[in-house]
Design a protein around this motif. Sequence first.
Motif, PDB file in Angstrom:
ATOM      1  N   TYR A   9     -30.152 -15.518 -26.252  1.00 36.86           N
ATOM      2  CA  TYR A   9     -30.845 -15.250 -24.988  1.00 36.86           C
ATOM      3  C   TYR A   9     -32.072 -16.136 -24.909  1.00 36.86           C
ATOM      4  O   TYR A   9     -32.913 -16.136 -25.817  1.00 36.86           O
ATOM      5  CB  TYR A   9     -31.251 -13.773 -24.895  1.00 36.86           C
ATOM      6  CG  TYR A   9     -31.893 -13.413 -23.574  1.00 36.86           C
ATOM      7  CD1 TYR A   9     -31.122 -12.973 -22.507  1.00 36.86           C
ATOM      8  CD2 TYR A   9     -33.269 -13.542 -23.387  1.00 36.86           C
ATOM      9  CE1 TYR A   9     -31.697 -12.652 -21.283  1.00 36.86           C
ATOM     10  CE2 TYR A   9     -33.857 -13.225 -22.175  1.00 36.86           C
ATOM     11  CZ  TYR A   9     -33.068 -12.772 -21.132  1.00 36.86           C
ATOM     12  OH  TYR A   9     -33.646 -12.474 -19.926  1.00 36.86           O
ATOM     13  N   CYS A  54     -33.870 -19.508 -28.644  1.00 38.84           N
ATOM     14  CA  CYS A  54     -33.242 -18.389 -29.340  1.00 38.84           C
ATOM     15  C   CYS A  54     -32.539 -18.880 -30.604  1.00 38.84           C
ATOM     16  O   CYS A  54     -32.224 -20.060 -30.736  1.00 38.84           O
ATOM     17  CB  CYS A  54     -32.236 -17.684 -28.428  1.00 38.84           C
ATOM     18  SG  CYS A  54     -30.751 -18.653 -28.098  1.00 38.84           S
ATOM     19  N   SER A  88     -24.525 -24.452 -20.405  1.00 29.74           N
ATOM     20  CA  SER A  88     -25.565 -24.553 -19.380  1.00 29.74           C
ATOM     21  C   SER A  88     -25.239 -25.644 -18.373  1.00 29.74           C
ATOM     22  O   SER A  88     -25.367 -25.456 -17.164  1.00 29.74           O
ATOM     23  CB  SER A  88     -26.923 -24.831 -20.033  1.00 29.74           C
ATOM     24  OG  SER A  88     -27.232 -23.838 -20.978  1.00 29.74           O
ATOM     25  N   THR A 144     -30.938 -17.696 -12.091  1.00 30.16           N
ATOM     26  CA  THR A 144     -31.887 -18.551 -11.374  1.00 30.16           C
ATOM     27  C   THR A 144     -32.730 -17.698 -10.437  1.00 30.16           C
ATOM     28  O   THR A 144     -32.344 -16.598 -10.045  1.00 30.16           O
ATOM     29  CB  THR A 144     -31.160 -19.636 -10.556  1.00 30.16           C
ATOM     30  OG1 THR A 144     -30.270 -19.012  -9.621  1.00 30.16           O
ATOM     31  CG2 THR A 144     -30.360 -20.557 -11.466  1.00 30.16           C
ATOM     32  N   ASP A 145     -33.878 -18.237 -10.072  1.00 28.93           N
ATOM     33  CA  ASP A 145     -34.786 -17.537  -9.171  1.00 28.93           C
ATOM     34  C   ASP A 145     -34.106 -17.300  -7.830  1.00 28.93           C
ATOM     35  O   ASP A 145     -33.545 -18.223  -7.239  1.00 28.93           O
ATOM     36  CB  ASP A 145     -36.051 -18.383  -8.996  1.00 28.93           C
ATOM     37  CG  ASP A 145     -37.142 -17.640  -8.261  1.00 28.93           C
ATOM     38  OD1 ASP A 145     -36.867 -16.564  -7.712  1.00 28.93           O
ATOM     39  OD2 ASP A 145     -38.281 -18.146  -8.243  1.00 28.93           O
ATOM     40  N   VAL A 161     -33.082 -12.146  -9.229  1.00 29.81           N
ATOM     41  CA  VAL A 161     -32.364 -13.129 -10.050  1.00 29.81           C
ATOM     42  C   VAL A 161     -30.933 -13.299  -9.550  1.00 29.81           C
ATOM     43  O   VAL A 161     -30.202 -12.311  -9.379  1.00 29.81           O
ATOM     44  CB  VAL A 161     -32.336 -12.698 -11.532  1.00 29.81           C
ATOM     45  CG1 VAL A 161     -31.588 -13.730 -12.373  1.00 29.81           C
ATOM     46  CG2 VAL A 161     -33.749 -12.497 -12.055  1.00 29.81           C
ATOM     47  N   GLU A 206     -35.276 -17.678 -22.292  1.00 28.24           N
ATOM     48  CA  GLU A 206     -36.042 -17.712 -21.061  1.00 28.24           C
ATOM     49  C   GLU A 206     -36.870 -18.984 -21.077  1.00 28.24           C
ATOM     50  O   GLU A 206     -36.886 -19.713 -22.062  1.00 28.24           O
ATOM     51  CB  GLU A 206     -36.943 -16.477 -20.953  1.00 28.24           C
ATOM     52  CG  GLU A 206     -36.179 -15.170 -20.775  1.00 28.24           C
ATOM     53  CD  GLU A 206     -37.108 -13.982 -20.635  1.00 28.24           C
ATOM     54  OE1 GLU A 206     -38.328 -14.178 -20.810  1.00 28.24           O
ATOM     55  OE2 GLU A 206     -36.615 -12.872 -20.348  1.00 28.24           O
ATOM     56  N   ALA A 207     -37.565 -19.247 -19.968  1.00 24.95           N
ATOM     57  CA  ALA A 207     -38.356 -20.468 -19.855  1.00 24.95           C
ATOM     58  C   ALA A 207     -39.374 -20.546 -20.988  1.00 24.95           C
ATOM     59  O   ALA A 207     -40.183 -19.633 -21.176  1.00 24.95           O
ATOM     60  CB  ALA A 207     -39.072 -20.495 -18.503  1.00 24.95           C
ATOM     61  N   ARG A 265     -30.411  -7.500 -25.754  1.00 22.24           N
ATOM     62  CA  ARG A 265     -30.753  -7.226 -24.354  1.00 22.24           C
ATOM     63  C   ARG A 265     -29.493  -6.777 -23.638  1.00 22.24           C
ATOM     64  O   ARG A 265     -28.468  -7.466 -23.666  1.00 22.24           O
ATOM     65  CB  ARG A 265     -31.337  -8.469 -23.690  1.00 22.24           C
ATOM     66  CG  ARG A 265     -32.656  -8.890 -24.285  1.00 22.24           C
ATOM     67  CD  ARG A 265     -33.473  -9.711 -23.321  1.00 22.24           C
ATOM     68  NE  ARG A 265     -34.797  -9.984 -23.853  1.00 22.24           N
ATOM     69  CZ  ARG A 265     -35.833 -10.353 -23.121  1.00 22.24           C
ATOM     70  NH1 ARG A 265     -35.687 -10.484 -21.819  1.00 22.24           N
ATOM     71  NH2 ARG A 265     -37.008 -10.576 -23.664  1.00 22.24           N
ATOM     72  N   GLY A 321     -28.020 -16.876 -21.204  1.00 19.88           N
ATOM     73  CA  GLY A 321     -27.638 -15.980 -22.292  1.00 19.88           C
ATOM     74  C   GLY A 321     -26.147 -15.942 -22.516  1.00 19.88           C
ATOM     75  O   GLY A 321     -25.362 -16.247 -21.614  1.00 19.88           O
ATOM     76  N   VAL A 350     -34.124 -19.064 -14.668  1.00 22.39           N
ATOM     77  CA  VAL A 350     -34.900 -17.942 -15.190  1.00 22.39           C
ATOM     78  C   VAL A 350     -34.465 -17.596 -16.610  1.00 22.39           C
ATOM     79  O   VAL A 350     -35.286 -17.314 -17.474  1.00 22.39           O
ATOM     80  CB  VAL A 350     -34.758 -16.703 -14.274  1.00 22.39           C
ATOM     81  CG1 VAL A 350     -35.495 -15.507 -14.863  1.00 22.39           C
ATOM     82  CG2 VAL A 350     -35.254 -17.012 -12.877  1.00 22.39           C
ATOM     83  N   MET A 351     -33.152 -17.587 -16.852  1.00 25.21           N
ATOM     84  CA  MET A 351     -32.642 -17.239 -18.171  1.00 25.21           C
ATOM     85  C   MET A 351     -31.262 -17.828 -18.390  1.00 25.21           C
ATOM     86  O   MET A 351     -30.557 -18.162 -17.444  1.00 25.21           O
ATOM     87  CB  MET A 351     -32.569 -15.722 -18.361  1.00 25.21           C
ATOM     88  CG  MET A 351     -31.774 -14.949 -17.326  1.00 25.21           C
ATOM     89  SD  MET A 351     -29.965 -15.023 -17.437  1.00 25.21           S
ATOM     90  CE  MET A 351     -29.664 -14.221 -18.989  1.00 25.21           C
TER      91      MET A 351
END
Length: 248
Positions: free
Chosen positions: A129, A136, A240, A156-157, A189, A131-132, A92, A170, A167-168
Motif C-alpha cells: 500500500y 511500502c 501502476s 486518484t483525486d 477518491v 500513498e504520496a 488496510r 495498493g 492518491v494511493m
Amino acid sequence: MSWSSVSKSLLAVCVITEFAVIFAENFTCEHSLCINGDCLINGSCETSKSCFSQTQELKMPELSRSQTLHEKGCSPDECTELAFSATLGDQRTFRYDHRCCAADTCNQTDTQSSQVPAEANGVQCLACYMEAGIQCTPTLLNCTGSETKCVSVIGTDAGINSPPSIVMIGVGCATESACNLNMTVLKTVNIHSFCSSGFSVLPTSSPTTDSTGLPPTTSTATDSTGLQLKSFSAVLVLISLLLLKVFF
C-alpha cells in the motif's frame, strides 16, 4: 352511444389509469449522509425508482482509526446492488455495501458492512500500500473468507484536476466483486481496479524435496521469498503504468 362519446370515455379511463400508476409507483425514502458519525443531511425524498442504503468503511490499523460513510436516499436511475471488500498492504481494509429496495422508508435500517472471516481460504497474494511520498515493503498476505482474488487498485483525486493526481496505489486480497471497478468511494477518491490469478508464491503446506531427496533448507526458502518480494517492486510499477494507461 355515439362514437365520440365512446372515444371520450376511453380517453378518460386511460388518463385515470395513468395517474393511478404514477401515484402508485411514488414512495418516500430516507435521505441522509453521515461521515465519521457526523450527519450532514437528515431528511426524506420521493422517488418513482427505488431507495438505496450504502455503507463504506476504510480501516487503518496502523493509525488506530477508520473512515466511515453511511448514505441513504432516492436512486436517480436504476439502482444496482454492489458489495465488495479488499485487504491491502499494512492490513488496510475497505468494505463497500450498496443495497436497493422499493417501498416506503424501506432504507430506514442502517446497512452494516460485512466483516471478512478470519479463516484463511488457501489463497495468497502479494500485498502493498502506497500513498504520496510513502513507499511500502511488499509482503505475502494470506487471504481470508470470500476474498479469493488478488487485486490491484489505483486511487486518484475525485476533484476536477486534469490529469487527476494519484492518491494511493495498493495490491492485496479482494472479493471477486471488487474486480474491474471504476467508481468513486468516500466521496473523494476515484478507484480503478483489476484482478489477476496472483503471483507465484511458496507453498505453505508440506515442503518439497530437492535433488538429494531432502527438504530445502530454511535459508533457501527465505531466499526464494526474498526474490519474489524484490521482483514484486518491478511488478508494482508495471501495474501502476497499466492502470494509468486504462483511464488516461
